[in-house]
Design a protein around this motif. Structure first.
Motif, short mmCIF file in Angstrom:
data_model
loop_
_atom_site.label_atom_id
_atom_site.label_comp_id
_atom_site.label_asym_id
_atom_site.label_seq_id
_atom_site.Cartn_x
_atom_site.Cartn_y
_atom_site.Cartn_z
N CYS A 228 0.85 -1.19 0.00
CA CYS A 228 0.00 0.00 0.00
C CYS A 228 0.89 1.24 0.00
O CYS A 228 0.40 2.37 0.05
CB CYS A 228 -0.94 -0.01 1.21
SG CYS A 228 -2.43 0.97 0.96
N HIS B 164 2.99 2.56 2.22
CA HIS B 164 3.14 3.41 3.41
C HIS B 164 4.61 3.77 3.67
O HIS B 164 4.88 4.77 4.33
CB HIS B 164 2.51 2.74 4.64
CG HIS B 164 1.02 2.56 4.52
ND1 HIS B 164 0.26 1.97 5.48
CD2 HIS B 164 0.16 2.90 3.53
CE1 HIS B 164 -1.02 1.95 5.10
NE2 HIS B 164 -1.09 2.49 3.91
N GLU C 177 -3.81 -0.21 8.14
CA GLU C 177 -4.49 -1.33 7.47
C GLU C 177 -5.26 -2.11 8.54
O GLU C 177 -4.75 -2.29 9.64
CB GLU C 177 -3.46 -2.27 6.82
CG GLU C 177 -2.57 -1.60 5.80
CD GLU C 177 -3.31 -1.25 4.52
OE1 GLU C 177 -4.49 -1.62 4.38
OE2 GLU C 177 -2.69 -0.58 3.67
N HIS D 266 -0.75 9.66 0.56
CA HIS D 266 -0.86 8.26 0.14
C HIS D 266 -0.27 8.08 -1.24
O HIS D 266 -0.48 8.92 -2.12
CB HIS D 266 -2.31 7.76 0.18
CG HIS D 266 -2.36 6.28 0.40
ND1 HIS D 266 -2.05 5.39 -0.59
CD2 HIS D 266 -2.58 5.56 1.51
CE1 HIS D 266 -2.13 4.16 -0.09
NE2 HIS D 266 -2.44 4.23 1.19
ZN ZN Z 1 -2.66 2.64 2.52
#
Ligand code: ZN
Ligand code: ZN
Length: 444
Positions: A103, A105, A141, A182
């Protein structure tokens, strides 16, 4: 560009290799939520190297650095999420921690590290009429629901989301506004619309073990009860209204131990998501009813543990400071995301939005699928360096010239919740329900 902006950018460029190495290191060492000890340690090390004081161990792993030990004026928090996902097929999956940064991060973390490097200079600090926090936060998450529930049972956390928990324990009390990031596949973008809120559930069916072939009549099959509950839930799907954006995606985490034994335990985890609080409360009740029906059908016992997840993000005003920072960092126009857009996923950035002005931007040109095995940083310069520049410049734009922009943002924001009201709202979702249909007297 003024001389301070030039200096911030030059300082970040000078440490470009170091910032990229930090982002790569995290990409290779993903850690799951509330277990980000190595990541937190690496971050704390960088702050130590810069002489930035910090608090550690906030909500287990969170680290909060303060650019100035003390300062008058508004406080801007630059947020970096630390956690990764368990995706074993990813080439950078770390078997030791079971984490892979699918994702992105790690880019947020490289961003706040780079911003700290950019801003940590006496002349620049003097130009900031307020304070900047570099806040590494745990657990965005929402995986490992049973693990999180066990932390709750031990009293180590109360809420599953890192920001939610940090809000609860008062770690955001000093913060006036937050800037989040993000990674995304669209290049540099700012703003955005709403996202789904959710609650999280663990549904535990208990039956009775018996020989699966020799004496199944003596058993109660917990797996079958779970399957019936899942089927009932599936039949409910058409009853949810499109505009409520309901998403329910259960997994079975336990369904039997040995093939010749009737399963006496089956466990389902699910998140229940919806766009509004009203729709969420409705879906929450419908899901419980469906799972109860599985136990009823098989004469099993069911326990449903529900805890709050995240609130929906709110479409806030376009932050001029962020827009200007993005423009300076990339030397062009960032994409402005439609505030009417809705994302069916969820983030605990939503919780922050309900309590303080919170702004988000995207960078990274990531490739592959989010939360997928082919996820990669498409452009490391943009993912790590541009992120650092936008974070740092946004803080500067908010806090320069008497912090006039930060003051304006503060005054024009109307919180949905006070902190106390937020806690009360979250707690209203917490419950455990147990129904034992084996002992139900049907009167015959
Ligand atoms: Zn994320
Ligand atoms: Zn994610």
């Amino acid at each position: 560009m003024d001389t301070i902006e030039k200096k911030i950018l030059a300082r970040i460029d000078a440490r470009r290799e170091e910032i990229i190495a930090f982002g790569r290191d995290l990409f290779d060492h993903g850690e799951l939520g509330y277990k980000e000890y190595r990541t937190a340690g690496r971050f704390a090390q960088v702050l130590d190297g810069l002489g930035i004081p910090h608090e550690d161990g906030l909500a287990l792993t969170g680290v909060k650095g303060r650019l100035k030990p003390q300062a008058d004026g508004p406080v801007v928090a630059l947020i970096g999420e630390m956690d990764a996902l368990r995706i074993p097929g990813h080439p950078h999956y770390n078997p030791e921690t079971q984490g892979a940064h699918c994702c992105g991060h790690n880019a947020q973390m490289a961003g706040i590290v780079g911003a700290a490097m950019g801003l940590c200079d006496p002349e620049i600090m003097q130009a900031l009429e307020g304070n900047v926090l570099f806040f590494a936060v745990p657990s965005e998450e929402y995986g490992e629901v049973e693990f999180k529930n066990s932390l709750m049972a031990q009293g180590k956390i109360r809420y599953g989301g890192g920001k939610s928990e940090l809000l609860r324990i008062g770690a955001f009390d000093e913060v006036d506004m937050a800037v989040t990031h993000h990674a995304s596949n669209i290049g540099t973008a700012i703003g955005g619309g709403t996202s789904n809120a959710f609650v999280s559930k663990v549904i535990t069916y208990t039956g009775r073990a018996a020989h699966a072939a020799g004496a199944p009549h003596e058993g109660i099959n917990a797996l079958h009860a779970a399957m019936l509950g899942l089927s009932a839930l599936a039949y409910q799907r058409e009853t949810f209204r499109d505009e409520d954006h309901v998403r329910i995606h259960p997994i079975l985490t336990q369904g039997g131990d040995l093939v010749n034994v009737v399963p006496d335990c089956a466990v389902v985890e699910t998140l229940v998501r919806a766009k509004t609080v009203e729709a969420l409360r409705h879906a929450d009740a419908v899901v419980d009813r469906a799972f109860r029906s599985g136990a009823m059908g098989l004469g099993a016992k069911v326990r449903i543990d529900t805890v709050p997840g995240y609130l929906s993000t709110l479409p806030l005003e376009r932050l001029q400071a962020l827009e200007a920072a993005a423009r300076t960092a990339i030397g062009g126009e960032p994409t402005v995301l439609d505030p009417r857009g809705h994302n069916n996923a969820s983030t605990d950035v939503g919780d922050l939005c309900h309590v303080m002005p919170t702004f988000c931007f995207n960078t990274g040109r990531v490739t592959g699928t989010g939360h997928g095995t082919d996820y990669a940083m498409g452009d490391e310069y943009e993912a790590y360096i541009v992120t650092a520049k936008i974070f740092a410049l946004t803080a500067y734009h908010l806090l320069r010239d008497g912090a006039v922009e930060a003051q304006r943002v503060k005054e024009s924001y109307h919180p949905v919740f006070t902190l106390e009201a937020y806690r009360g709202f979250m707690d209203s979702f917490i419950r455990t329900e147990t129904v034992d249909y084996e002992t139900v007297d049907y009167g015959n």
